[in-house]
Design an enzyme around this catalytic site. Structure first.
Site, short mmCIF file in Angstrom:
data_model
loop_
_atom_site.label_atom_id
_atom_site.label_comp_id
_atom_site.label_asym_id
_atom_site.label_seq_id
_atom_site.Cartn_x
_atom_site.Cartn_y
_atom_site.Cartn_z
N THR A 1 0.81 -1.23 0.00
CA THR A 1 0.00 0.00 0.00
C THR A 1 0.85 1.28 0.00
OG1 THR A 1 -1.68 -1.21 1.22
CG2 THR A 1 -1.88 1.18 1.24
N SER B 1 -6.75 0.24 -2.62
CA SER B 1 -7.50 -0.82 -3.31
C SER B 1 -6.96 -1.03 -4.73
CB SER B 1 -8.98 -0.44 -3.39
OG SER B 1 -9.50 -0.25 -2.10
N ARG C 1 -6.20 -13.44 3.46
CA ARG C 1 -7.63 -13.19 3.67
C ARG C 1 -8.26 -14.28 4.52
NH1 ARG C 1 -8.32 -10.51 -2.36
NH2 ARG C 1 -7.45 -8.53 -1.63
N GLN D 1 -24.76 -4.03 22.38
CA GLN D 1 -26.16 -3.66 22.66
C GLN D 1 -26.73 -4.52 23.79
OE1 GLN D 1 -27.35 -1.07 21.21
NE2 GLN D 1 -29.42 -1.11 22.02
N GLU E 1 -6.18 -6.01 4.04
CA GLU E 1 -6.06 -7.17 3.13
C GLU E 1 -7.18 -7.14 2.09
OE1 GLU E 1 -3.36 -8.19 3.93
OE2 GLU E 1 -3.15 -8.66 6.05
N SER F 1 -14.14 -4.80 2.16
CA SER F 1 -15.33 -5.62 1.84
C SER F 1 -15.79 -5.35 0.41
CB SER F 1 -16.47 -5.31 2.81
OG SER F 1 -16.21 -5.85 4.07
N GLU F 2 -15.71 -4.08 -0.01
CA GLU F 2 -16.16 -3.74 -1.37
C GLU F 2 -15.29 -4.46 -2.40
OE1 GLU F 2 -15.55 -1.46 1.06
OE2 GLU F 2 -17.61 -0.87 1.48
#
Ligand SMILES: Cc1cc2nc3c(=O)[nH]c(=O)nc-3n(C[C@H](O)[C@H](O)[C@H](O)COP(=O)(O)OP(=O)(O)OC[C@H]3O[C@@H](n4cnc5c(N)ncnc54)[C@H](O)[C@@H]3O)c2cc1C
Length: 390
Positions: free
Chosen positions: A125, A131, A242, A340, A367, A370-371
């Site tokens: 990165t 990404s 992952r 909660q 890593e 989610s997208e």
């Protein structure tokens, strides 16, 4: 897919639970509060040779399956997310060498990584390339017998603590992903400089930081794999990583879920345990169901990693993406719902669930977000390369 694995791995789980109970979990709150690197915990994990699980026996490692590595990370994360993240670096960091290193490189570096005496970080990165990893700007060119590297890497796990850095750099600026190569850079090499270590909202015991390469010269023998074939090494490393992130998500979720169960059974309001109220019962049911499915997805991907010959590369990448996407989303949902269930107590500093809530958040980001996992899964499905048979 096999469903009879639990018994086979029970001795490993039991060994890990003893370790976690004695040496890991009791320090999790301290690690989070102080940001202290879990050095003593690492020493304990080294004694059990956990740092060598991903490395072949030939190079001093334990040569354990990805399933076993996942179990290790799941159990450690159940006790302390930061410590699990530090151990994950040993599995992530050794990967470029085990995938593409020459015999000489493996013999030179892997034994110390296996013993946990040295650590390696994965440097992909950059400020301008997250990404979209193929758009990195770090460059390398050959000058006689040395490669000269220039660039800036950020958000690098174990930054500053690691002794070795796998750096992905452009060796052909016009070829996109096909112009990226992988280099091994040792800490202390002139021109290699560690920058700032970031303050984070969670995972405080794991160092995340930046480093700079300023006319940094490494011997040409430090090229890992073939010239311009580095992107493939990065992607293969990330597939396995992952699964490991999914495993840590399971551990974090399990820990929060157990806290919620305990509280739901014991907290009395309106004259009865709050677990008796359907609103709480439904939360527990959803958590139990989703956690179970996340475990199946994660251990399915782990088992495929151990039998890669049985699936195509597309299929494997999709299974890893599904495990990472689903398990990390579930972990975030479970920590949120557990908080909660605990009511005000869940929100107070020092509560385990408050820590887990912060630690879980990054799992949906590093890593591959989610997208990005959904893009991997969706593209593979649309092209017919991903088959959902069990
Ligand atoms: C604690 C931590 C540790 C890390 N460790 C490492 C490490 O060891 N080595 C390493 O190389 N990197 C590491 N990273 C970096 C990490 O992998 C990146 O943060 C991640 O890949 C996302 O990149 P980005 O942060 O630049 O976000 P961006 O890529 O800028 O994305 C921003 C947002 O846009 C979304 N987005 C981007 N492209 C698309 C698209 N095509 N479609 C839909 N949505 C999109 C993303 O999902 C995200 O929500 C680490 C990060 C953190 C926070």
């Amino acid at each position: 897919m096999r469903f009879d694995l639990a018994e086979q791995y029970q001795p490993l789980r039991e060994m890990l639970r003893v370790l976690v109970e004695k040496e890991i979990a009791p320090y999790a709150e301290h690690v989070d509060r102080t940001g202290e690197y879990p050095r003593n915990q690492l020493e304990e994990m080294k004694k059990l040779k956990l740092t060598g699980y991903s490395i072949p026996k030939k190079y001093g490692g334990e040569e354990k399956s990805v399933t076993e590595q996942s179990i290790v990370i799941e159990e450690i994360a159940r006790g302390c997310s930061s410590t699990a993240a530090v151990l994950s670096i040993y599995y992530l960091g050794s990967s470029p060498l085990t995938i593409a290193g020459t015999e000489e490189q493996k013999q030179k570096y892997l034994p110390a990584l296996a013993a946990g005496n040295r650590a390696a970080s994965f440097g992909l990165t950059e400020p301008g390339a997250g990404s979209d990893a193929a758009s990195i700007k770090t460059s390398a060119y050959l000058d006689n017998d040395e490669y000269v590297l220039n660039g800036h890497k950020c958000f690098i796990g174990n930054c500053g603590e690691s002794d070795i850095y796998f750096v992905f750099a452009k060796t052909d600026g016009n070829a996109g992903a096909k112009g990226i190569s992988c280099f091994l850079v040792e800490k202390g090499t002139p021109g290699f400089r560690i920058g700032e270590i970031a303050e984070k909202m969670g995972l405080n015991g794991q160092r995340t930081g930046e480093f700079f390469l300023e006319d940094c010269r490494v011997p040409k023998e430090n090229l890992i794999g073939e010239l311009n074939k580095g992107f493939r090494i990065a992607m293969e490393t990330l597939d396995n990583a992952r699964i490991i992130v999914a495993a840590s998500a399971l551990g974090i979720a399990q820990s929060a879920y157990e806290e919620a169960m305990e509280f739901a059974n014991n907290r009395i309001q309106f004259g009865q345990a709050i677990g008796n109220f359907q609103g709480i019962l439904y939360k527990i049911a959803d958590m139990a169901t989703e956690l179970q499915v996340a475990k199946l997805a994660t251990y399915r991907a782990s088992e495929l990693a151990d039998h890669k010959e049985a699936v195509s590369r597309h299929q494997f990448s999709s299974e890893c993406a599904i495990a990472k996407y689903y398990a990390t989303e579930v972990a975030n949902k479970v920590v949120n719902e557990s908080l909660q269930v605990l009511g005000g107590r869940g929100f107070i500093k020092g509560s385990k669930v408050e820590r887990l809530y912060r630690d879980a958040r990054v799992l949906k980001i590093y890593e591959g977000t989610s997208e990005i996992q959904k893009i991997v899964i969706g593209k593979s499905a649309l092209s017919g390369k991903f088959v959902t048979e069990i």
